[in-house]
Design a protein around this motif. Sequence first.
Motif, PDB file in Angstrom:
ATOM      1  N   GLY A 711       0.821  -1.205   0.000  1.00  0.00           N
ATOM      2  CA  GLY A 711       0.000   0.000   0.000  1.00  0.00           C
ATOM      3  C   GLY A 711       0.854   1.254   0.000  1.00  0.00           C
ATOM      4  N   GLY A 712       2.173   1.083  -0.098  1.00  0.00           N
ATOM      5  CA  GLY A 712       3.088   2.212  -0.164  1.00  0.00           C
ATOM      6  C   GLY A 712       3.390   2.597  -1.599  1.00  0.00           C
ATOM      7  N   CYS A 713       4.288   3.521  -1.744  1.00  0.00           N
ATOM      8  CA  CYS A 713       4.651   4.022  -3.068  1.00  0.00           C
ATOM      9  C   CYS A 713       6.153   4.299  -3.046  1.00  0.00           C
ATOM     10  CB  CYS A 713       3.871   5.300  -3.378  1.00  0.00           C
ATOM     11  SG  CYS A 713       4.219   6.027  -4.986  1.00  0.00           S
ATOM     12  N   TYR A 714       6.848   3.877  -4.102  1.00  0.00           N
ATOM     13  CA  TYR A 714       8.293   4.093  -4.147  1.00  0.00           C
ATOM     14  C   TYR A 714       8.593   5.580  -4.236  1.00  0.00           C
ATOM     15  CZ  TYR A 714       8.353  -0.917  -5.025  1.00  0.00           C
ATOM     16  OH  TYR A 714       8.185  -2.276  -4.911  1.00  0.00           O
ATOM     17  N   ASP A 715       9.751   5.966  -3.690  1.00  0.00           N
ATOM     18  CA  ASP A 715      10.047   7.383  -3.495  1.00  0.00           C
ATOM     19  C   ASP A 715      10.458   8.134  -4.759  1.00  0.00           C
ATOM     20  OD1 ASP A 715       9.399   7.396  -0.858  1.00  0.00           O
ATOM     21  OD2 ASP A 715      11.443   7.400  -0.078  1.00  0.00           O
ATOM     22  N   GLY A 716      10.813   7.425  -5.817  1.00  0.00           N
ATOM     23  CA  GLY A 716      11.216   8.164  -7.003  1.00  0.00           C
ATOM     24  C   GLY A 716      11.474   7.263  -8.188  1.00  0.00           C
ATOM     25  N   LEU A 717      11.409   7.866  -9.364  1.00  0.00           N
ATOM     26  CA  LEU A 717      11.682   7.180 -10.625  1.00  0.00           C
ATOM     27  C   LEU A 717      12.961   7.770 -11.200  1.00  0.00           C
ATOM     28  CD1 LEU A 717      10.496   5.212 -12.853  1.00  0.00           C
ATOM     29  CD2 LEU A 717       9.543   7.274 -13.896  1.00  0.00           C
ATOM     30  N   GLU A 718      14.019   6.975 -11.204  1.00  0.00           N
ATOM     31  CA  GLU A 718      15.299   7.456 -11.691  1.00  0.00           C
ATOM     32  C   GLU A 718      15.514   7.003 -13.138  1.00  0.00           C
ATOM     33  OE1 GLU A 718      16.708   9.571  -9.851  1.00  0.00           O
ATOM     34  OE2 GLU A 718      15.592   9.172  -8.008  1.00  0.00           O
ATOM     35  N   GLN A 719      16.702   7.217 -13.650  1.00  0.00           N
ATOM     36  CA  GLN A 719      16.952   6.880 -15.050  1.00  0.00           C
ATOM     37  C   GLN A 719      16.894   5.377 -15.298  1.00  0.00           C
ATOM     38  OE1 GLN A 719      20.582   8.470 -16.635  1.00  0.00           O
ATOM     39  NE2 GLN A 719      20.208   7.690 -18.692  1.00  0.00           N
ATOM     40  N   HIS A 720      17.492   4.601 -14.405  1.00  0.00           N
ATOM     41  CA  HIS A 720      17.585   3.163 -14.629  1.00  0.00           C
ATOM     42  C   HIS A 720      16.891   2.336 -13.552  1.00  0.00           C
ATOM     43  CE1 HIS A 720      20.392   3.980 -17.848  1.00  0.00           C
ATOM     44  NE2 HIS A 720      21.195   4.633 -17.033  1.00  0.00           N
ATOM     45  N   ASN A 721      16.397   2.951 -12.533  1.00  0.00           N
ATOM     46  CA  ASN A 721      15.811   2.192 -11.438  1.00  0.00           C
ATOM     47  C   ASN A 721      14.825   3.059 -10.673  1.00  0.00           C
ATOM     48  OD1 ASN A 721      18.568   3.430 -10.416  1.00  0.00           O
ATOM     49  ND2 ASN A 721      17.267   3.208  -8.600  1.00  0.00           N
ATOM     50  N   ILE A 722      14.071   2.404  -9.818  1.00  0.00           N
ATOM     51  CA  ILE A 722      13.209   3.136  -8.897  1.00  0.00           C
ATOM     52  C   ILE A 722      13.870   3.174  -7.527  1.00  0.00           C
ATOM     53  CG2 ILE A 722      11.058   2.597 -10.090  1.00  0.00           C
ATOM     54  CD1 ILE A 722      10.573   0.404  -8.072  1.00  0.00           C
ATOM     55  N   ASN A 723      13.510   4.163  -6.729  1.00  0.00           N
ATOM     56  CA  ASN A 723      13.989   4.268  -5.354  1.00  0.00           C
ATOM     57  C   ASN A 723      13.114   3.358  -4.496  1.00  0.00           C
ATOM     58  OD1 ASN A 723      14.428   5.028  -2.660  1.00  0.00           O
ATOM     59  ND2 ASN A 723      14.946   7.121  -3.225  1.00  0.00           N
TER      60      ASN A 723
END
Length: 780
Positions: A711-723
């Motif tokens: 039910g959470g959400c990842y902190d960011g969308l980077e160039q090659h990966n998610i946080n």
Amino acid sequence: MNANTHTIPSFTSQPTEILVVTSYPPRECGIATYSQDLVKSITKKFGDSFSIKICALESGPSQYSYPPEVKLVFDTSDLGRYQQVAQAINRDSRIKIVVIQHEFGFYRLHEEAFTLMVSQIEKPVVIVFHTVLPHPNEALKAKLIALTKACTSIVVMTNRSREVLVQDYDVPLRKIVVIPHGTHLVAHLDKNMLKRKHGLEGRKVLSTFGLLSSGKNIETTLQALPSIVKAQPEVMFLIIGKTHPEVVKSEGEVYRQRLTEKVKEYGLQDNVRFINSYLALPELLEYLQLSDIYVFSSNDPNQAVSGTFAYAMSCGCPIISTPIPHAKEVLTSDTGIIFDFGNSVQLADSVVRLLNDDQLRRSIRINTLQKIVSTAWENSAEAHARLLSRIADGELRLKYQLPGMNLNHIKKLTTDFGMVQFSKVNQPDLDSGYTLDDNARALVALCMHYEATTNRGDLFYIKTYLNFIRHCQQADGKFLNYVDREGNFTVQNAATNLDDANGRAIWALGYLVSQKAILPSELVVFAQTMLQKSLPQLQAMHSTRALAFAIKGLYFYFKTFRSDTVQMLVRQLANRLANMYRHESESGWRWFESYLTYANSVLPEAMLYAWLVVDDAAYKLIAFQSFDFLLSQTFTEGRIEVISNRGWHQKGKKKAHFGEQPIDVAYTIMALSKFYEIGHQKEYLLKMQVAFSWFLGNNHLRQTIYNPCTGGCYDGLEQHNINLNQGAESAVSYLMARLTVEAGVKRTLSPPMLQLGYIKRKYAQHQLFASTYSQRRVIR
């Protein structure tokens, strides 16, 4: 059961069907489990786009009781069934694409009949190779080439398998798609708690799982165990899984008995436990989460991929593996250890090294989770659906389904004092303390949720966040922002401009007051008192976003308690924003500043709210001009790409990419909803839903940002990966976006349209979205 039975009811408007030819539960088989996981994930995400049906493979007469999605049953030992199945598929107009999950053993009795069947199917065929054997003899090469020529597309699970198909079988590269074996998103429960639950407290746990057969080569681990136990007497090795049904048919339990004898021979009765069951997924994932090391000891160098291996990685298990292609592709020095086939000495040394180094295991766990998250079933569903859409050539229009509401992570982040700021993966990091920013946003989100659901349980959280805001308010009406885990204000408050945090507090308090009709009166009075106390301080506010948040809060307050003082204050703050706009705005740059940074959509949204309070047409004009400019900078090729936090977008300079954060997507969705409500432009409605699909996978990585497991959400969308971290800001942002989209759909679509989950095609043909079909996405 013959090919014409076990069909689903027909409808006046026949749904598009994808038929998957595969083994399927309750048959106990790794590919059966894989197929069910894949079907569930695609259906959950794109269930309104098409229907998935199953042609279930059997290896002889059986009495399986299949679930409703199974419409055909195919006994591969019956030569006459091959042509019947092909004919049944060709006659069924609902079936648009056939997906075949291939393993050589399925068709070993009638390989030529299978190849002929595939060539006779008149629908596009996708074949998924679970095994790709390198260096084939001429006979095998001819069989595989004949199969691949009959297919529209081929799916493999590793880059190595793709290379083998190209180099050893001359398959055109353009025909091959790599989609890794799916993995489950896991809640990552406390390891010690799970060990207590399963009677393993105080033990260092090694595990392996899967249907037992001699190919598992578990003897190697048993040979290594005496040395391991000598160094770590508390070790327990779990051998999880029943014997493979096909092995039982041919040789009974000979292999398991041989392993049991080895345990006795080495005196390991206190260090080995057999779990002779085909475990349900939740229990299996618990065992993998409590494992300190996962051992994969297959002796087959041609085993392209292993589902057991992938599932262990998804649970963050440090892995020690033999060098199958899958392991060599995903295990590096920072994600695991590879040992030679059958080398028990190497295995023992590797296990002891890891068990003696807690920090190394923790590091491998985080690196493993980062490596494996892209293979989540939600992302596998995305990749498969896009492939099917391309093959269907316009006959299959993808529509994302709204995930169910899940507040588990919000609640997990919330203590009796407030919402914790950060998480390590999905575990709250109490040392990060609390902020007014997060608790103000959380207050808005929970008020929105209460408005949508009237769930009385929300009131505890609303009171908690409101009390936190009260804790942060000072005697002069201003608010501090940073609070440590003990409830003390930190020195960061003195070193940081707190205007934005103060603006968010006004927004939250005003929004709560606007819910006067449904919330307990004491909460409304409490919020009203705090807001009134803060009003004298707003006149000194000049930060752009602080002004915007304050205007939003004052608008919601004014809706409930009309006041000349509030109206005058809104005009004063809005004039400041309007003057900024007039100073910076020019042709090609309709904005308030010479750069685009964070929370941009709040500025035009605030001007729209100011117009609603003051009724000054200049505000409305600025609102629409600036908002349309912002949208032109953030929507591209059928998806949203918010301003990068790696480099703000300066006027006249090239826009930076990547570094996208959920909060900016959520604020855009909230603004789009309000602009659609006022302007009734269908472009805003469509963009709102396209923006929300960013959370579900419609982004440059094609990965889900929302985690439906936690039910959470990842902190960011980077160039090659998610946080991987799932902090307060991200979790609350997703919830606000999710509630806004659902409220918008209910407000703007009639019930039949809501049920069908579609927006009229003429609106999807708007010029801003008139690109190729694959670039259009509509969410139910």
